[in-house]
Design a protein around this motif. Structure first.
Motif, PDB file in Angstrom:
ATOM      1  N   MET A  75     -11.336 -34.143 -18.885  1.00 41.19           N
ATOM      2  CA  MET A  75     -12.097 -35.068 -18.034  1.00 41.19           C
ATOM      3  C   MET A  75     -11.962 -36.476 -18.578  1.00 41.19           C
ATOM      4  SD  MET A  75     -14.338 -35.173 -15.517  1.00 41.19           S
ATOM      5  CE  MET A  75     -15.645 -36.184 -14.889  1.00 41.19           C
ATOM      6  N   PRO A  76     -11.603 -37.448 -17.750  1.00 44.43           N
ATOM      7  CA  PRO A  76     -11.451 -38.814 -18.248  1.00 44.43           C
ATOM      8  C   PRO A  76     -12.803 -39.424 -18.626  1.00 44.43           C
ATOM      9  CG  PRO A  76     -11.171 -38.763 -15.873  1.00 44.43           C
ATOM     10  CD  PRO A  76     -11.294 -37.348 -16.332  1.00 44.43           C
ATOM     11  N   GLN A  77     -12.781 -40.260 -19.671  1.00 44.94           N
ATOM     12  CA  GLN A  77     -13.994 -40.959 -20.104  1.00 44.94           C
ATOM     13  C   GLN A  77     -14.138 -42.226 -19.267  1.00 44.94           C
ATOM     14  OE1 GLN A  77     -16.183 -39.811 -22.268  1.00 44.94           O
ATOM     15  NE2 GLN A  77     -14.918 -37.974 -22.600  1.00 44.94           N
ATOM     16  N   LEU A  78     -15.185 -42.282 -18.487  1.00 49.12           N
ATOM     17  CA  LEU A  78     -15.392 -43.429 -17.613  1.00 49.12           C
ATOM     18  C   LEU A  78     -16.230 -44.469 -18.326  1.00 49.12           C
ATOM     19  CD1 LEU A  78     -16.204 -41.478 -14.336  1.00 49.12           C
ATOM     20  CD2 LEU A  78     -14.016 -42.395 -15.077  1.00 49.12           C
ATOM     21  N   GLU A  79     -15.806 -45.716 -18.201  1.00 53.15           N
ATOM     22  CA  GLU A  79     -16.545 -46.825 -18.805  1.00 53.15           C
ATOM     23  C   GLU A  79     -17.277 -47.578 -17.702  1.00 53.15           C
ATOM     24  OE1 GLU A  79     -13.719 -49.202 -20.835  1.00 53.15           O
ATOM     25  OE2 GLU A  79     -13.077 -47.570 -22.148  1.00 53.15           O
ATOM     26  N   PRO A  80     -18.500 -48.000 -17.999  1.00 56.20           N
ATOM     27  CA  PRO A  80     -19.215 -48.752 -16.962  1.00 56.20           C
ATOM     28  C   PRO A  80     -18.556 -50.111 -16.721  1.00 56.20           C
ATOM     29  CG  PRO A  80     -20.476 -48.721 -18.996  1.00 56.20           C
ATOM     30  CD  PRO A  80     -19.293 -47.811 -19.199  1.00 56.20           C
ATOM     31  N   ILE A  81     -18.502 -50.492 -15.495  1.00 56.71           N
ATOM     32  CA  ILE A  81     -17.906 -51.778 -15.128  1.00 56.71           C
ATOM     33  C   ILE A  81     -19.031 -52.788 -15.002  1.00 56.71           C
ATOM     34  CG2 ILE A  81     -16.595 -52.989 -13.341  1.00 56.71           C
ATOM     35  CD1 ILE A  81     -15.301 -50.352 -12.636  1.00 56.71           C
TER      36      ILE A  81
END
Length: 115
Positions: A75-81
């Motif tokens: 699962m990709p690690q999503l960073e907050p924008i």
């Protein structure tokens, strides 16, 4: 000469009878063909109905599987924008007053050229 005219009349009668038979054949053939529902529509090909699960299980085929799962990736690690900053709108300056138009005199033309 009379024999010739009789032969030609026989050929003419045979031609008229043959044309009548052709038209009658076309009419019978046209009546035997099934009519389309509307002249502008195209029939869709026959398709098999989809299998419906009756055992109460949820049909997972209707969900799209994400690419990373299909390829076996983690699962990709999503960073907050960060939120975008809104720009303040600039006020428009008032329209500048146009140069006053000189009144027409009697010796000048009576029309105005607009560019």
């Amino acid at each position: 000469m009379e024999e010739f005219l009789l032969v030609m009349a026989l050929f003419g009668s045979a031609q008229i009878a043959l044309r009548g038979l052709v038209k009658a054949g076309k009419l019978v053939f046209a009546l035997a063909m099934p009519k389309p529902a509307h002249p502008g529509t195209v029939r869709a090909p026959d398709v098999r109905p989809m299998a419906v699960r009756k055992d109460g299980e949820e049909d997972w085929s209707r969900y799209e599987i994400p690419t990373f799962i299909r390829r076996g990736m983690p699962m990709p690690q999503l960073e907050p924008i960060p939120a975008k900053t809104t720009k303040s709108r600039k006020r428009r300056s008032k329209a500048k007053a146009e140069v006053s138009v000189t009144p027409a005199t009697s010796n000048t033309a009576a029309f105005e050229v607009v560019a």
